[in-house]
Every structure is written in structure tokens, then in C-alpha cells.
Design a protein around this motif. Sequence first.
Motif, PDB file in Angstrom:
ATOM      1  N   MET A 111       0.825  -1.206   0.000  1.00 27.27           N
ATOM      2  CA  MET A 111       0.000   0.000   0.000  1.00 27.27           C
ATOM      3  C   MET A 111       0.864   1.262   0.000  1.00 27.27           C
ATOM      4  SD  MET A 111      -2.926  -1.213   2.734  1.00 27.27           S
ATOM      5  CE  MET A 111      -3.764   0.383   2.709  1.00 27.27           C
ATOM      6  N   LEU A 112       1.956   1.252   0.796  1.00 30.15           N
ATOM      7  CA  LEU A 112       2.828   2.429   0.860  1.00 30.15           C
ATOM      8  C   LEU A 112       3.606   2.621  -0.441  1.00 30.15           C
ATOM      9  CD1 LEU A 112       4.152   2.053   4.528  1.00 30.15           C
ATOM     10  CD2 LEU A 112       2.523   3.754   3.674  1.00 30.15           C
ATOM     11  N   MET A 113       4.012   1.532  -1.067  1.00 28.53           N
ATOM     12  CA  MET A 113       4.717   1.628  -2.350  1.00 28.53           C
ATOM     13  C   MET A 113       3.836   2.308  -3.392  1.00 28.53           C
ATOM     14  SD  MET A 113       6.478  -2.173  -2.388  1.00 28.53           S
ATOM     15  CE  MET A 113       7.000  -2.071  -4.114  1.00 28.53           C
ATOM     16  N   GLU A 114       2.568   1.902  -3.446  1.00 28.40           N
ATOM     17  CA  GLU A 114       1.656   2.488  -4.417  1.00 28.40           C
ATOM     18  C   GLU A 114       1.335   3.937  -4.059  1.00 28.40           C
ATOM     19  OE1 GLU A 114      -2.796   1.660  -6.319  1.00 28.40           O
ATOM     20  OE2 GLU A 114      -1.961   0.331  -4.775  1.00 28.40           O
ATOM     21  N   ARG A 115       1.152   4.198  -2.772  1.00 30.80           N
ATOM     22  CA  ARG A 115       0.748   5.539  -2.331  1.00 30.80           C
ATOM     23  C   ARG A 115       1.862   6.564  -2.509  1.00 30.80           C
ATOM     24  NH1 ARG A 115      -1.903   5.735   3.497  1.00 30.80           N
ATOM     25  NH2 ARG A 115      -3.340   4.375   2.348  1.00 30.80           N
ATOM     26  N   HIS A 116       3.113   6.172  -2.210  1.00 31.28           N
ATOM     27  CA  HIS A 116       4.212   7.136  -2.205  1.00 31.28           C
ATOM     28  C   HIS A 116       5.194   6.934  -3.361  1.00 31.28           C
ATOM     29  CE1 HIS A 116       3.033   8.659   1.730  1.00 31.28           C
ATOM     30  NE2 HIS A 116       2.911   7.408   2.137  1.00 31.28           N
ATOM     31  N   GLY A 117       4.980   5.926  -4.178  1.00 28.10           N
ATOM     32  CA  GLY A 117       5.874   5.682  -5.299  1.00 28.10           C
ATOM     33  C   GLY A 117       7.279   5.324  -4.869  1.00 28.10           C
ATOM     34  N   VAL A 118       7.389   4.500  -3.822  1.00 27.08           N
ATOM     35  CA  VAL A 118       8.701   4.119  -3.296  1.00 27.08           C
ATOM     36  C   VAL A 118       8.917   2.631  -3.521  1.00 27.08           C
ATOM     37  CG1 VAL A 118       8.746   5.945  -1.558  1.00 27.08           C
ATOM     38  CG2 VAL A 118       7.720   3.726  -0.994  1.00 27.08           C
ATOM     39  N   THR A 119      10.171   2.204  -3.295  1.00 29.80           N
ATOM     40  CA  THR A 119      10.499   0.779  -3.400  1.00 29.80           C
ATOM     41  C   THR A 119      10.014   0.047  -2.156  1.00 29.80           C
ATOM     42  OG1 THR A 119      12.638   1.045  -2.315  1.00 29.80           O
ATOM     43  CG2 THR A 119      12.566   1.374  -4.717  1.00 29.80           C
ATOM     44  N   ALA A 120      10.171  -1.279  -2.171  1.00 28.94           N
ATOM     45  CA  ALA A 120       9.784  -2.085  -1.019  1.00 28.94           C
ATOM     46  C   ALA A 120      10.607  -1.700   0.201  1.00 28.94           C
ATOM     47  CB  ALA A 120       9.962  -3.570  -1.334  1.00 28.94           C
ATOM     48  N   ASP A 121      11.920  -1.467   0.005  1.00 30.95           N
ATOM     49  CA  ASP A 121      12.763  -1.040   1.119  1.00 30.95           C
ATOM     50  C   ASP A 121      12.329   0.328   1.630  1.00 30.95           C
ATOM     51  OD1 ASP A 121      14.218  -3.335   1.048  1.00 30.95           O
ATOM     52  OD2 ASP A 121      15.874  -2.497  -0.136  1.00 30.95           O
ATOM     53  N   GLY A 122      11.982   1.219   0.721  1.00 29.88           N
ATOM     54  CA  GLY A 122      11.532   2.544   1.117  1.00 29.88           C
ATOM     55  C   GLY A 122      10.240   2.477   1.919  1.00 29.88           C
ATOM     56  N   ALA A 123       9.342   1.595   1.506  1.00 27.36           N
ATOM     57  CA  ALA A 123       8.079   1.435   2.227  1.00 27.36           C
ATOM     58  C   ALA A 123       8.327   0.908   3.637  1.00 27.36           C
ATOM     59  CB  ALA A 123       7.159   0.492   1.456  1.00 27.36           C
ATOM     60  N   PHE A 124       9.271  -0.016   3.753  1.00 26.72           N
ATOM     61  CA  PHE A 124       9.554  -0.548   5.091  1.00 26.72           C
ATOM     62  C   PHE A 124      10.189   0.519   5.971  1.00 26.72           C
ATOM     63  CE2 PHE A 124      11.873  -2.848   8.353  1.00 26.72           C
ATOM     64  CZ  PHE A 124      10.897  -3.731   8.803  1.00 26.72           C
ATOM     65  N   ARG A 125      11.019   1.382   5.392  1.00 28.84           N
ATOM     66  CA  ARG A 125      11.620   2.458   6.176  1.00 28.84           C
ATOM     67  C   ARG A 125      10.552   3.425   6.691  1.00 28.84           C
ATOM     68  NH1 ARG A 125      15.924   1.960   2.402  1.00 28.84           N
ATOM     69  NH2 ARG A 125      15.032   3.569   1.024  1.00 28.84           N
ATOM     70  N   ILE A 126       9.513   3.632   5.897  1.00 24.79           N
ATOM     71  CA  ILE A 126       8.407   4.475   6.352  1.00 24.79           C
ATOM     72  C   ILE A 126       7.739   3.844   7.571  1.00 24.79           C
ATOM     73  CG2 ILE A 126       6.120   5.351   5.755  1.00 24.79           C
ATOM     74  CD1 ILE A 126       7.111   5.636   2.861  1.00 24.79           C
ATOM     75  N   LEU A 127       7.498   2.549   7.483  1.00 25.72           N
ATOM     76  CA  LEU A 127       6.903   1.842   8.620  1.00 25.72           C
ATOM     77  C   LEU A 127       7.818   1.896   9.839  1.00 25.72           C
ATOM     78  CD1 LEU A 127       5.395  -1.364   6.966  1.00 25.72           C
ATOM     79  CD2 LEU A 127       4.136   0.406   8.190  1.00 25.72           C
ATOM     80  N   ALA A 128       9.110   1.707   9.617  1.00 27.69           N
ATOM     81  CA  ALA A 128      10.067   1.703  10.729  1.00 27.69           C
ATOM     82  C   ALA A 128      10.114   3.061  11.420  1.00 27.69           C
ATOM     83  CB  ALA A 128      11.454   1.304  10.232  1.00 27.69           C
ATOM     84  N   ARG A 129      10.116   4.142  10.640  1.00 28.72           N
ATOM     85  CA  ARG A 129      10.135   5.486  11.237  1.00 28.72           C
ATOM     86  C   ARG A 129       8.856   5.732  12.042  1.00 28.72           C
ATOM     87  NH1 ARG A 129      12.455   7.118   6.213  1.00 28.72           N
ATOM     88  NH2 ARG A 129      10.385   7.793   5.484  1.00 28.72           N
ATOM     89  N   ALA A 130       7.736   5.313  11.486  1.00 33.98           N
ATOM     90  CA  ALA A 130       6.465   5.486  12.191  1.00 33.98           C
ATOM     91  C   ALA A 130       6.463   4.679  13.484  1.00 33.98           C
ATOM     92  CB  ALA A 130       5.306   5.063  11.291  1.00 33.98           C
ATOM     93  N   SER A 131       7.081   3.515  13.437  1.00 29.71           N
ATOM     94  CA  SER A 131       7.169   2.687  14.635  1.00 29.71           C
ATOM     95  C   SER A 131       7.962   3.386  15.729  1.00 29.71           C
ATOM     96  CB  SER A 131       7.820   1.343  14.284  1.00 29.71           C
ATOM     97  OG  SER A 131       8.025   0.570  15.446  1.00 29.71           O
ATOM     98  N   MET A 132       9.073   4.014  15.368  1.00 24.25           N
ATOM     99  CA  MET A 132       9.892   4.730  16.337  1.00 24.25           C
ATOM    100  C   MET A 132       9.146   5.917  16.935  1.00 24.25           C
ATOM    101  SD  MET A 132      13.609   4.688  14.446  1.00 24.25           S
ATOM    102  CE  MET A 132      14.316   5.743  15.721  1.00 24.25           C
ATOM    103  N   HIS A 133       8.423   6.655  16.080  1.00 23.50           N
ATOM    104  CA  HIS A 133       7.732   7.852  16.543  1.00 23.50           C
ATOM    105  C   HIS A 133       6.529   7.526  17.429  1.00 23.50           C
ATOM    106  CE1 HIS A 133       9.497  10.135  12.869  1.00 23.50           C
ATOM    107  NE2 HIS A 133      10.319  10.134  13.899  1.00 23.50           N
ATOM    108  N   THR A 134       5.866   6.409  17.167  1.00 24.93           N
ATOM    109  CA  THR A 134       4.645   6.062  17.902  1.00 24.93           C
ATOM    110  C   THR A 134       4.901   5.061  19.020  1.00 24.93           C
ATOM    111  OG1 THR A 134       4.143   4.266  16.348  1.00 24.93           O
ATOM    112  CG2 THR A 134       3.211   6.450  15.866  1.00 24.93           C
TER     113      THR A 134
END
Length: 213
Positions: free
Chosen positions: A170-193
Motif C-alpha cells: 500500500m505504501l509503495m503504491e501511495r508514495h511511489g517508493v520501493t519495497a525497502d523505502g516502504a519498510f523504512r516508512i513503517l520503521a520510522r512510524a514505529s519509532m515515533h509512535t
Amino acid sequence: MEGALQRVTDLARTVLPGNPEASVTLVVREHPSTVVSTGLLAVELDEGQYERGLGPCLHAAGTGQIADVPDTRTETRWPDYARRAVEHGTLSSLSVPLAVDAPQVSGALNLYAQRPNGFDEVSRSTATRFGHYAAVVAGTLSRYRRAVERADRLETALASRAVIEQARGMLMERHGVTADGAFRILARASMHTHSTVRRLAEHLVHTGELRCR
């Protein structure tokens, strides 16, 4: 398998003189429990030993040696157990170690009699034979439980991986990022929340929203 262990304890109570109460203790990764018993008395005496970490059933399971208490009124090795046994009308006991063929598992077949000197040489020999049968069943039961635990952990891991992969897509499609990029988004959100990646992924999959705070 628990039914087979129950039959062993029931038969031991029937065959041995004095109609003693019987139970099977299993110690798994240093945590003891009573798997089967012929009555509440055996469970109460077992659990009293677990609470204190001392007693004939734990001694038999831990050392591989028979723990024979001819008279609880004069027993000095385990005074707390002896006092509790006398209060419950148990004047002698016998715990036979179980040679369980499973890692980090030991056990004992416990017998509690209402009379002193309730177990002679013949009784001890008979109880030891019952212990051999109980050990085989207990080993099989322990291995079965470990297999179920491993299967449950694998199922949880697979479910976690599947939902994370959905969220990444879902993040890859929404933000036009790679699979690694999508996971980094999740990881950052995990740290912040201060939430796990899996929980964030589940929330995203179910609501379409990625929590960032």
C-alpha cells in the motif's frame, strides 16, 4: 496422551496396597506442574512443594532418585512438606523419578498413603515399573506440546509477515517508493509512535491510515 497418564496413575492407586492417592509431576524448563492426579489431595500436596521449591516430588524429578518418606510425622528433610502432609492425613509418600526422553523435561510419579510405612520394597518396585510407562507417555506428551508451540509461533510469524507485506504494498503504491523505502516508512512510524511495525501495518491495512504520532 494425558488420558494414558491418567490411566497409569489410576492403575497405580488400584494395584498398590493402601489405596494411595497418585499424581504425575512434570518439570518443564524448571517450571513444575501436576499433569494428572487421582484426587485433590495429591494436587494440594504437589502444589505445596512447588510453592516452596522443595519436597520429595521435586527431589525425585531433579535428582533421578526415589524419594521415600516412611513417616511424615518424623520426616526432617522436608519439614514444610511433612507438616502439610500430616495436616492432610498423609503419613507416608513415595516419589519415583521419570526418565523422560525430552529436552529440559523431568518428572516424578507421586504416591501418598494415609498410613506410615505405606510402601515396602515390593511397592517401590511396582511403582518404579509404573514410572517407566509414565515416562514414555510424558516424553511423548512433552514433544507434542513443543511441536504445537512451534507451529503456533510459525503461524504467528507468517501472519505478521503477510500483513507487513500488505502494508508495504500500500505504501509503495501511495508514495511511489520501493519495497525497502516502504519498510523504512513503517520503521520510522514505529519509532515515533512507540508501536510495533506489525501493529502499525495492521492499522494501515484495516483503516488505510498510517499513524505517525
